[in-house]
Write a protein that holds these residues in place. Structure first.
Motif, PDB file in Angstrom:
ATOM      1  N   ASN A 364      10.137  26.531  -5.456  1.00  0.00           N
ATOM      2  CA  ASN A 364      11.177  25.543  -5.745  1.00  0.00           C
ATOM      3  C   ASN A 364      11.929  25.080  -4.498  1.00  0.00           C
ATOM      4  N   SER A 365      11.609  25.690  -3.356  1.00  0.00           N
ATOM      5  CA  SER A 365      12.262  25.271  -2.120  1.00  0.00           C
ATOM      6  C   SER A 365      11.707  23.919  -1.690  1.00  0.00           C
ATOM      7  N   ASP A 366      12.545  23.104  -1.097  1.00  0.00           N
ATOM      8  CA  ASP A 366      12.154  21.749  -0.698  1.00  0.00           C
ATOM      9  C   ASP A 366      10.951  21.807   0.244  1.00  0.00           C
ATOM     10  N   PRO A 367       9.814  21.205  -0.146  1.00  0.00           N
ATOM     11  CA  PRO A 367       8.602  21.280   0.702  1.00  0.00           C
ATOM     12  C   PRO A 367       8.769  20.655   2.080  1.00  0.00           C
ATOM     13  N   LYS A 368       9.803  19.842   2.284  1.00  0.00           N
ATOM     14  CA  LYS A 368      10.019  19.252   3.610  1.00  0.00           C
ATOM     15  C   LYS A 368      10.213  20.329   4.677  1.00  0.00           C
ATOM     16  N   TYR A 369      10.627  21.529   4.228  1.00  0.00           N
ATOM     17  CA  TYR A 369      10.963  22.581   5.190  1.00  0.00           C
ATOM     18  C   TYR A 369       9.971  23.744   5.150  1.00  0.00           C
ATOM     19  N   ASP A 370       8.788  23.494   4.573  1.00  0.00           N
ATOM     20  CA  ASP A 370       7.773  24.551   4.491  1.00  0.00           C
ATOM     21  C   ASP A 370       7.341  25.045   5.871  1.00  0.00           C
ATOM     22  N   GLU A 374      12.715  29.315   9.056  1.00  0.00           N
ATOM     23  CA  GLU A 374      14.043  29.836   9.376  1.00  0.00           C
ATOM     24  C   GLU A 374      15.168  28.941   8.853  1.00  0.00           C
ATOM     25  N   VAL A 375      14.817  27.734   8.415  1.00  0.00           N
ATOM     26  CA  VAL A 375      15.824  26.833   7.852  1.00  0.00           C
ATOM     27  C   VAL A 375      16.265  27.366   6.485  1.00  0.00           C
ATOM     28  N   ILE A 376      17.556  27.462   6.283  1.00  0.00           N
ATOM     29  CA  ILE A 376      18.060  27.906   4.973  1.00  0.00           C
ATOM     30  C   ILE A 376      18.076  26.706   4.025  1.00  0.00           C
ATOM     31  N   THR A 377      17.444  26.876   2.878  1.00  0.00           N
ATOM     32  CA  THR A 377      17.531  25.888   1.803  1.00  0.00           C
ATOM     33  C   THR A 377      18.262  26.546   0.626  1.00  0.00           C
ATOM     34  N   PHE A 378      18.579  25.759  -0.388  1.00  0.00           N
ATOM     35  CA  PHE A 378      19.226  26.336  -1.573  1.00  0.00           C
ATOM     36  C   PHE A 378      18.404  27.506  -2.111  1.00  0.00           C
ATOM     37  N   ASN A 379      17.109  27.283  -2.274  1.00  0.00           N
ATOM     38  CA  ASN A 379      16.271  28.322  -2.873  1.00  0.00           C
ATOM     39  C   ASN A 379      16.049  29.498  -1.937  1.00  0.00           C
ATOM     40  N   GLU A 383      16.765  33.288  -2.775  1.00  0.00           N
ATOM     41  CA  GLU A 383      15.667  34.237  -2.559  1.00  0.00           C
ATOM     42  C   GLU A 383      16.167  35.467  -1.807  1.00  0.00           C
ATOM     43  N   HIS A 384      16.889  35.245  -0.730  1.00  0.00           N
ATOM     44  CA  HIS A 384      17.340  36.367   0.098  1.00  0.00           C
ATOM     45  C   HIS A 384      18.555  37.064  -0.502  1.00  0.00           C
ATOM     46  N   ALA A 385      19.460  36.307  -1.128  1.00  0.00           N
ATOM     47  CA  ALA A 385      20.644  36.924  -1.732  1.00  0.00           C
ATOM     48  C   ALA A 385      20.259  37.813  -2.911  1.00  0.00           C
ATOM     49  N   THR A 386      19.369  37.333  -3.783  1.00  0.00           N
ATOM     50  CA  THR A 386      18.973  38.135  -4.946  1.00  0.00           C
ATOM     51  C   THR A 386      18.145  39.344  -4.513  1.00  0.00           C
ATOM     52  N   SER A 387      17.310  39.169  -3.495  1.00  0.00           N
ATOM     53  CA  SER A 387      16.545  40.301  -2.971  1.00  0.00           C
ATOM     54  C   SER A 387      17.491  41.380  -2.444  1.00  0.00           C
ATOM     55  N   PHE A 388      18.516  40.962  -1.714  1.00  0.00           N
ATOM     56  CA  PHE A 388      19.502  41.899  -1.184  1.00  0.00           C
ATOM     57  C   PHE A 388      20.240  42.615  -2.316  1.00  0.00           C
ATOM     58  N   GLN A 531      23.158  30.101   9.971  1.00  0.00           N
ATOM     59  CA  GLN A 531      22.443  28.834  10.136  1.00  0.00           C
ATOM     60  C   GLN A 531      20.939  29.020  10.010  1.00  0.00           C
ATOM     61  N   THR A 532      20.470  30.271  10.062  1.00  0.00           N
ATOM     62  CA  THR A 532      19.049  30.570   9.906  1.00  0.00           C
ATOM     63  C   THR A 532      18.880  31.670   8.864  1.00  0.00           C
ATOM     64  N   VAL A 533      17.663  31.816   8.382  1.00  0.00           N
ATOM     65  CA  VAL A 533      17.375  32.858   7.399  1.00  0.00           C
ATOM     66  C   VAL A 533      17.644  34.240   7.992  1.00  0.00           C
ATOM     67  N   SER A 534      17.321  34.431   9.247  1.00  0.00           N
ATOM     68  CA  SER A 534      17.577  35.725   9.896  1.00  0.00           C
ATOM     69  C   SER A 534      19.067  36.014   9.952  1.00  0.00           C
ATOM     70  N   GLU A 535      19.850  34.989  10.271  1.00  0.00           N
ATOM     71  CA  GLU A 535      21.300  35.171  10.298  1.00  0.00           C
ATOM     72  C   GLU A 535      21.844  35.457   8.897  1.00  0.00           C
ATOM     73  N   LEU A 536      21.270  34.822   7.892  1.00  0.00           N
ATOM     74  CA  LEU A 536      21.677  35.078   6.508  1.00  0.00           C
ATOM     75  C   LEU A 536      21.448  36.539   6.158  1.00  0.00           C
ATOM     76  N   ASP A 537      20.285  37.080   6.508  1.00  0.00           N
ATOM     77  CA  ASP A 537      20.004  38.488   6.218  1.00  0.00           C
ATOM     78  C   ASP A 537      20.988  39.410   6.926  1.00  0.00           C
ATOM     79  N   GLU A 538      21.369  39.063   8.152  1.00  0.00           N
ATOM     80  CA  GLU A 538      22.335  39.869   8.893  1.00  0.00           C
ATOM     81  C   GLU A 538      23.713  39.837   8.215  1.00  0.00           C
ATOM     82  N   VAL A 539      24.107  38.656   7.759  1.00  0.00           N
ATOM     83  CA  VAL A 539      25.402  38.523   7.089  1.00  0.00           C
ATOM     84  C   VAL A 539      25.418  39.322   5.789  1.00  0.00           C
ATOM     85  N   LEU A 540      24.352  39.240   5.027  1.00  0.00           N
ATOM     86  CA  LEU A 540      24.302  39.971   3.761  1.00  0.00           C
ATOM     87  C   LEU A 540      24.471  41.470   3.995  1.00  0.00           C
TER      88      LEU A 540
END
Length: 572
Positions: A364-370, A374-379, A383-388, A531-540
């Motif tokens: 369901n993530s926007d295919p423009k960013y496939d 490392e780009v954070i999308t809504f999905n 994905e990372h928040a629920t996994s955490f 600003q990146t998926v890696s940074e999101l994981d660190e924040v969580l």
């Protein structure tokens, strides 16, 4: 030191609220309502939560009522009550029992105003305007001009709120809140028990049974009224006796713990996961209980009307047959008895397996960013928040709040939340509800609030962060920072999300740029930025460490990120 004083009308209401487990009252002060606010300040067992503005107070009260069962908000006459009107209308629509407390100019002021044609401050000139307006968004409204009869009138209002699970309005002439009043009995108030008309109940259940027993793929659609009216145990009994699979509306999400093999997932029209859509569309009998059917569900009523059995506090319908004098509770219990006595039940239906991680987010993530993982999308955020949350076993320890936003719809794809842990403005559809609701959700439930706000919604209620700081409420506020009203743009012109400079957002959907870290510092809150998926994981991971302060987390996502849940909704 607490001054010695006689028991007053204000004390009566506060005592009744305390008996009903209301231990916090949200408040905006004012001169007309001073006798109530002064009584509240010295009342043992109820804490005053002084908020930043009226919407902050009233959204918080709404969320508190949804998690605690009843809430109260104290407001100044006119300027405060009218400012709070949007929030109370939402509580009315979404079945949240908030007691709105206020005061009006007193008897002396009314006499002087009439004699000299004086317009009192905060008044439109019609001193009954507040009550007249609030009669449209409450189930009962009263202005007390004297303390005589106050106990009976207050009790009647509170019973109405409990019975209908909707707001009530109570005001007094300025002086009346401070007038002497008898103490209430120690027996707490109870909702009125409304019984069905026996013949109507029998006819409704018989018609419903006829449709269900002849169907091949029956399905329960559970709504928020089951939660509000404490009908979740009867729902569980019905599911057990019938063996039917069940889904929920967006507003009714987490009406039960999202566990077990009968829950197929939440039905949020085209924002749903494919398996849920498939089961709903294949169903030839939908038993819709306690649901509020909004225009999010137009496909359902346009295509399944004759196959639906719709039973709520407002209506009872089986196919094209309607019945009056039938209560939701009695209907569920009578239908459950039919299943227990019938052969062939419970059905052995099993819900499809939940999507295997990283689904449903990855597809369901926007295919423009496939090609830019490392780009954070809504999905990707979910994905990372629920996994955490699952990995850290935190799903049972949080309550999530959402205003209407892309995130609200994307989050309906979540599984595994505990009962009453998804609080949203899915019917009233108010941008900004989520941030104001955080304090009320956390105080009411005793769980940490995780709020996912659009940046536009957060900008409307940013001051709520100050309220959280003031009372050491350690909620987490995620701001999905894309610089636009994305959900509005979806319904205005979805081509704007296409790549390239020729596809632009409408100017009215462009938001100002905010420095969220500086804002959090100004309010005294913790803050992070990802600003990146890696940074999101660190924040969580950092969020595991609890403090006594709220945390504002800016989640930077591309302006043109279009969650595919929203793309499907927008293309309907």
């Amino acid at each position: 030191m607490k001054p010695a004083k006689e028991f007053t009308v204000a004390d009566y209401l506060l005592t009744r609220l305390k008996q009903l487990n209301v231990t916090e009252v949200f408040q905006i002060p004012g001169d007309y309502v001073k006798h109530f606010t002064q009584a509240l300040e010295y009342f043992d067992g109820i804490e005053t939560i002084g908020t930043s503005n009226e919407l902050d107070a009233s959204y918080a009260a709404d969320a508190y009522a949804r998690t605690r069962g009843l809430a109260a908000v104290s407001l100044q006459y006119g300027v405060s009550t009218f400012s709070a009107l949007n929030a109370i209308a939402g509580a009315y629509v979404e079945r949240s029992p908030v007691v709105v407390i206020s005061a009006t100019p007193g008897a002396d002021a009314r006499q002087i105003g009439s004699m000299y044609n004086v317009l009192y401050h905060h008044s439109t000139g019609n001193l009954n305007a507040d009550q007249e307006v609030y009669e449209r968004v409450t189930v009962a409204a009263e202005t007390l001009s004297t303390s005589a009869g106050a106990p009976e009138k207050i009790d009647k209002l509170l019973i109405a709120a409990l019975t209908h699970q909707r707001p009530v309005y109570i005001a007094c002439y300025k002086e009346v809140w401070g007038e002497p009043c008898p103490k209430p009995s120690s027996k707490k108030l109870e909702p009125e028990i409304i019984k069905s008309e026996p013949a109507a109940l029998e006819n409704a259940v018989s018609q419903a049974w006829s449709q269900i027993s002849q169907s091949k793929n029956p399905l329960i659609l559970a709504g928020v009224e089951l939660l509000r009216h404490k009908l979740t145990k009867p729902l569980e009994e019905l599911i057990k006796a019938s063996g039917m699979l069940y889904t929920t509306t967006s507003l009714g999400k987490t009406v039960l713990d999202e566990k077990g093999d009968k829950f197929i997932g939440t039905y949020s029209d085209q924002a749903s996961i494919p398996e849920v859509i498939k089961i709903v569309e294949a169903s030839d009998c939908i038993l819709s209980l306690g649901t509020i059917i909004t225009d999010d569900y137009l496909w359902l009523v346009e295509n399944k009307f004759s196959d639906m059995i719709q039973v709520t506090t407002q209506e009872t319908r089986a196919g094209y047959f309607t019945y009056s004098g039938v209560t939701l509770k009695d209907f569920i219990e009578a239908l459950t008895e039919r299943f227990k006595k019938a052969s062939g039940y419970p059905l052995k239906a099993i819900a499809p397996a939940q999507p295997k991680f990283p689904e449903p987010w990855r597809s369901n993530s926007d295919p423009k960013y496939d090609l830019t993982p490392e780009v954070i999308t809504f999905n990707r955020f979910f994905e990372h928040a629920t996994s955490f949350l699952k990995k850290e076993k935190m799903l049972d320890d949080i309550v999530m709040t959402f205003g209407v936003s892309s995130s609200m719809y994307v989050a309906t794809n979540m599984y595994g939340l505990s009962q009453n842990a998804y609080i949203s403005s899915a019917a009233w559809q108010c941008i900004g509800f989520e941030t104001g609701a955080a304090s009320g959700a956390q105080l009411g439930s005793g769980k940490q609030a995780w709020t996912v706000a659009g940046d536009g919604g957060f900008m409307m209620l940013a001051q709520s962060l100050s309220t959280l700081v003031k009372y050491n409420i350690n909620s987490v506020i995620f701001v999905m920072s894309n610089g636009v009203y994305a959900i509005e743009q979806v319904y205005v012109d979805m081509d704007s999300f296409k790549a390239g400079p020729n596809h632009k957002f409408d100017e009215f959907d462009i938001l100002p740029k905010w420095d969220y870290q500086a804002l959090a510092k100004a309010f005294g809150a913790n803050s992070y930025r990802a600003q990146t998926v890696s940074e999101l994981d660190e924040v969580l991971l950092k969020l595991k460490k609890k403090t006594n302060l709220p945390t504002l987390v800016e989640i930077v996502i591309p302006q043109k990120d279009l969650a595919q849940q929203m793309a499907r909704l927008g293309n309907e």
